[in-house]
Design a protein around this motif. Structure first.
Motif, PDB file in Angstrom:
ATOM      1  N   GLY A  37       0.836  -1.195   0.000  1.00  0.00           N
ATOM      2  CA  GLY A  37       0.000   0.000   0.000  1.00  0.00           C
ATOM      3  C   GLY A  37       0.866   1.238   0.000  1.00  0.00           C
ATOM      4  O   GLY A  37       2.054   1.170   0.331  1.00  0.00           O
ATOM      5  N   GLU A  38       0.269   2.367  -0.371  1.00  0.00           N
ATOM      6  CA  GLU A  38       1.017   3.616  -0.459  1.00  0.00           C
ATOM      7  C   GLU A  38       1.555   4.040   0.910  1.00  0.00           C
ATOM      8  O   GLU A  38       1.123   3.526   1.938  1.00  0.00           O
ATOM      9  CB  GLU A  38       0.091   4.719  -0.975  1.00  0.00           C
ATOM     10  N   ASN A  39       2.448   5.007   0.898  1.00  0.00           N
ATOM     11  CA  ASN A  39       2.987   5.530   2.154  1.00  0.00           C
ATOM     12  C   ASN A  39       1.847   6.056   3.022  1.00  0.00           C
ATOM     13  O   ASN A  39       1.010   6.816   2.564  1.00  0.00           O
ATOM     14  CB  ASN A  39       3.979   6.664   1.883  1.00  0.00           C
ATOM     15  N   GLY A  40       1.827   5.595   4.245  1.00  0.00           N
ATOM     16  CA  GLY A  40       0.777   6.040   5.161  1.00  0.00           C
ATOM     17  C   GLY A  40      -0.495   5.204   5.072  1.00  0.00           C
ATOM     18  O   GLY A  40      -1.512   5.538   5.682  1.00  0.00           O
ATOM     19  N   SER A  44       2.649  -0.409   8.672  1.00  0.00           N
ATOM     20  CA  SER A  44       3.460  -0.500   9.893  1.00  0.00           C
ATOM     21  C   SER A  44       2.579  -0.459  11.137  1.00  0.00           C
ATOM     22  O   SER A  44       2.868  -1.131  12.132  1.00  0.00           O
ATOM     23  CB  SER A  44       4.485   0.628   9.948  1.00  0.00           C
ATOM     24  N   THR A  45       1.516   0.308  11.080  1.00  0.00           N
ATOM     25  CA  THR A  45       0.603   0.375  12.220  1.00  0.00           C
ATOM     26  C   THR A  45       0.030  -1.007  12.523  1.00  0.00           C
ATOM     27  O   THR A  45      -0.040  -1.427  13.684  1.00  0.00           O
ATOM     28  CB  THR A  45      -0.537   1.380  11.934  1.00  0.00           C
ATOM     29  N   LEU A  46      -0.331  -1.730  11.493  1.00  0.00           N
ATOM     30  CA  LEU A  46      -0.888  -3.070  11.691  1.00  0.00           C
ATOM     31  C   LEU A  46       0.158  -3.998  12.334  1.00  0.00           C
ATOM     32  O   LEU A  46      -0.144  -4.747  13.255  1.00  0.00           O
ATOM     33  CB  LEU A  46      -1.362  -3.640  10.345  1.00  0.00           C
ATOM     34  N   LEU A  47       1.399  -3.889  11.863  1.00  0.00           N
ATOM     35  CA  LEU A  47       2.454  -4.727  12.445  1.00  0.00           C
ATOM     36  C   LEU A  47       2.740  -4.321  13.890  1.00  0.00           C
ATOM     37  O   LEU A  47       3.066  -5.168  14.723  1.00  0.00           O
ATOM     38  CB  LEU A  47       3.737  -4.662  11.612  1.00  0.00           C
ATOM     39  N   LYS A  48       2.629  -3.033  14.172  1.00  0.00           N
ATOM     40  CA  LYS A  48       2.866  -2.598  15.557  1.00  0.00           C
ATOM     41  C   LYS A  48       1.779  -3.109  16.492  1.00  0.00           C
ATOM     42  O   LYS A  48       2.032  -3.380  17.661  1.00  0.00           O
ATOM     43  CB  LYS A  48       2.936  -1.068  15.623  1.00  0.00           C
ATOM     44  N   ILE A  49       0.581  -3.238  15.987  1.00  0.00           N
ATOM     45  CA  ILE A  49      -0.493  -3.821  16.794  1.00  0.00           C
ATOM     46  C   ILE A  49      -0.197  -5.307  17.017  1.00  0.00           C
ATOM     47  O   ILE A  49      -0.292  -5.820  18.130  1.00  0.00           O
ATOM     48  CB  ILE A  49      -1.862  -3.611  16.105  1.00  0.00           C
ATOM     49  N   LYS A 386       1.340  12.409   3.409  1.00  0.00           N
ATOM     50  CA  LYS A 386       0.064  12.132   4.061  1.00  0.00           C
ATOM     51  C   LYS A 386       0.072  12.633   5.505  1.00  0.00           C
ATOM     52  O   LYS A 386       0.683  12.027   6.369  1.00  0.00           O
ATOM     53  CB  LYS A 386      -0.207  10.632   4.030  1.00  0.00           C
ATOM     54  N   THR A 387      -0.580  13.750   5.738  1.00  0.00           N
ATOM     55  CA  THR A 387      -0.616  14.325   7.075  1.00  0.00           C
ATOM     56  C   THR A 387      -1.796  15.278   7.191  1.00  0.00           C
ATOM     57  O   THR A 387      -2.177  15.907   6.212  1.00  0.00           O
ATOM     58  CB  THR A 387       0.692  15.100   7.377  1.00  0.00           C
ATOM     59  N   GLU A 396       5.838  11.130  13.889  1.00  0.00           N
ATOM     60  CA  GLU A 396       4.508  10.516  13.781  1.00  0.00           C
ATOM     61  C   GLU A 396       4.121  10.190  12.342  1.00  0.00           C
ATOM     62  O   GLU A 396       3.039   9.680  12.087  1.00  0.00           O
ATOM     63  CB  GLU A 396       3.450  11.443  14.391  1.00  0.00           C
ATOM     64  N   LEU A 397       4.996  10.517  11.403  1.00  0.00           N
ATOM     65  CA  LEU A 397       4.695  10.184  10.005  1.00  0.00           C
ATOM     66  C   LEU A 397       5.139   8.767   9.703  1.00  0.00           C
ATOM     67  O   LEU A 397       6.039   8.238  10.353  1.00  0.00           O
ATOM     68  CB  LEU A 397       5.433  11.137   9.067  1.00  0.00           C
ATOM     69  N   SER A 398       4.547   8.176   8.670  1.00  0.00           N
ATOM     70  CA  SER A 398       5.007   6.854   8.247  1.00  0.00           C
ATOM     71  C   SER A 398       6.388   6.999   7.627  1.00  0.00           C
ATOM     72  O   SER A 398       6.793   8.103   7.238  1.00  0.00           O
ATOM     73  CB  SER A 398       4.027   6.276   7.228  1.00  0.00           C
ATOM     74  N   GLY A 399       7.124   5.878   7.534  1.00  0.00           N
ATOM     75  CA  GLY A 399       8.499   5.898   7.039  1.00  0.00           C
ATOM     76  C   GLY A 399       8.652   6.614   5.701  1.00  0.00           C
ATOM     77  O   GLY A 399       9.508   7.486   5.535  1.00  0.00           O
TER      78      GLY A 399
END
Ligand SMILES: Nc1ncnc2c1ncn2[C@@H]1O[C@H](COP(=O)(O)OP(=O)(O)OP(=O)(O)O)[C@@H](O)[C@H]1O
Ligand SMILES: [Mg+2]
Length: 497
Positions: A37-40, A44-49, A386-387, A396-399
């Motif tokens: 998926g695109e940046n943001g 990564s959020t899903l993996l952090k969960i 994306k912000t 707080e931004l995605s990589g």
């Protein structure tokens, strides 16, 4: 029994963004499931969960059908989940064997580590995967790729059933990627559940069995890798067909006079490097990671000391004493490592973008706030960062969005650039934005600016550059025009002994 992992109606919001919106899918043991998926988009959020680093607002993670509530990363590890990030999480001063067995070191009755047993166990494990690493080596002395392998061994040793990778190949060479993929396949064949996040399309096809596509926090599609192609994947990801990226580029047709001449440049890291760059030209630098490309531009930019040789710009010999001097002269260097040399993570997007031009935004003791905001807005617009706002702190931004902030900083309209140096500018950036970055490069060239473009992605350097210089072991091994460049030709020069 075959293991499986399920995400059920997972949602997660951050101030101003819904990072994940009702995500449900199942990943099976014995399969590699790619998450793209695109940046943001929320990968990564899903993996952090999954790893217990953050908690979802709603929904559940289930392993083998049973709900898991992770209150911390340790909980996740106990439930046999390991997430491997791009940034290593090992102890650099400890040895390979100590790192692998860190939370389970064999000790004798005096509490001392049984080193022979530890070494044997480690050797056994490394041999099983055919890894040529010494158990006694300090982890900090290993290459990034080997550190990653140590991390994977650690996950395996803990008996992790679920192993997730977040952009593991961003700093690896092709050879190292091959070793990593072999390792991943071995884990898959043992029945592990593997999640794999990457922006490199070719890799997705090499390593995955299934693909899950996220967009703006929602699951838009799941696919079987064997039944799809790159185009379909990109269309699902971006939401439209982006066409042939390179064929659609509006290139500069009028290359001007010589802008930069580097003659026999020698520093502590590179030797006898000579090349020229014309105004309006895009000069690509190819080579393996560590070939000395970054070190050449560091010398031009006044970071590394020049031992001998000349750097001539517009016919005048230049040796910048600091990067500040180089910037003032009109050189912009967008660095490779966004964390170490670039972003101030706890400052806003706006502060990061305007950093090099702050001096010129000052009016007496006042700062031109309007112009400052305008520059930041331009960057957000140009690279689709994306912000919710330019005041968001960059940590707080995605990589990929962090990488875009760095690009925005060094390509802002207030920098009076003569020479633009981009070092791995598309690292971690999604395919849609990559096309925009390439056009941006061409636009600079069309404006008469000389561009040095360093990239480890062969296709990218081959297709974007007017000319390509290849380096190996701190020296230039060859040079060619775009029309004559082939993958084999570049690789041969990059690996020349
Ligand atoms: N700690 C946080 N605070 C605020 N917002 C966050 C935080 N972490 C992530 N976000 C936001 O959540 C969204 C999803 O981010 P995430 O890192 O999951 O994206 P990603 O798919 O991994 O992107 P990339 O490909 O760039 O790595 C982004 O808009 C991001 O700014
Ligand atoms: Mg990410």
């Amino acid at each position: 029994m075959e293991h499986f992992l399920e995400f059920a109606d997972i949602s997660k919001s951050f101030p101003g963004v819904k990072a994940l919106d009702d995500i449900s899918f199942r990943a099976n043991g014995g399969e590699v499931s790619a998450l793209i998926g695109e940046n943001g988009a929320g990968k990564s959020t899903l993996l952090k969960i999954l790893s217990g680093d953050i908690r979802q607002d709603a929904g559940a993670v289930l392993i083998d059908g049973g709900e898991k509530k992770f209150l911390s990363p340790n909980d996740a590890i106990k439930s046999s989940v390991s997430v491997i990030y791009q940034e290593r999480q090992l102890v650099p001063l400890m040895t390979v064997m100590e790192n692998i067995f860190l939370d389970d070191l064999p000790k004798n009755r005096f509490g001392l580590i049984k080193r022979t047993e530890l070494r044997d166990k480690t050797k056994h494990l490394l041999a099983k995967f055919g890894l040529d690493i010494s158990p006694d080596e300090r982890v900090g002395r290993l290459s990034v790729a080997y550190q990653q392998m140590v991390e994977i061994m650690k996950a395996y040793r803990r008996d992790s059933m679920i192993i997730a990778f977040d952009e593991p190949t961003a700093s690896l060479t092709d050879n190292e990627i091959a070793i990593l993929f072999k390792l991943i396949r071995q884990l898959r064949d043992e029945g592990k559940v593997i999640l794999y996040v990457s922006h490199r399309m070719a890799e997705i096809f090499q390593v995955s069995d299934k693909i899950v596509v996220l967009k703006d926090g929602r699951l838009v599609k799941t696919m079987i890798t064997a039944d799809t192609d790159e185009n379909a994947l990109i269309t699902a990801m971006v939401g439209r067909d982006i066409g042939d990226t390179y064929a659609n580029l509006l290139r500069n047709e009028n290359v001007g006079e010589v802008l930069l001449e580097v003659k026999n440049l020698t520093t502590e890291y590179v030797k006898d490097v000579s090349f020229t760059l014309r105004k309006g030209e895009v000069l690509g630098f190819s080579g393996l990671v560590g070939a000395g490309r970054t070190e050449v531009v560091r010398a031009i930019f006044g970071i590394d000391r020049v031992i001998s040789g000349d750097i001539i710009i517009n016919g005048e010999k230049k040796e910048f004493k600091s990067s500040r001097d180089a910037i003032d002269f009109g050189i912009a260097l967008c660095p490779e490592d966004r964390k170490e040399q670039g972003l101030v993570l706890f400052r806003s997007i706006k502060d990061n973008v305007t950093m090099p031009v702050l001096g010129r935004l000052r009016r007496g003791i006042f700062l031109d706030r309007q112009r400052e905001r305008q520059l930041a807005d331009e960057a957000v617009e140009k690279y689709s960062i994306k912000t919710p706002t330019v005041d968001k702190i960059t940590v707080e931004l995605s990589g990929g969005n962090q990488q875009k902030v760095i690009l925005g900083r060094w390509t802002s309209s207030m920098i009076n650039t003569k020479l633009l140096i981009l070092d791995e500018p598309t690292k971690g950036i999604d395919v849609g934005t990559k096309a925009e970055v390439y056009q941006m490069v061409c636009d600079f060239a069309r404006g008469g600016i000389g561009v040095i473009f360093i990239s480890s992605e062969l296709t990218e350097v081959m297709n974007l550059s007017d000319r390509i210089v290849v380096m190996r072991n701190g020296k230039i091994t060859g040079e060619m025009r775009r029309e004559e460049a082939t993958e084999e030709g570049i690789l041969a020069l990059a690996m020349q002994e």
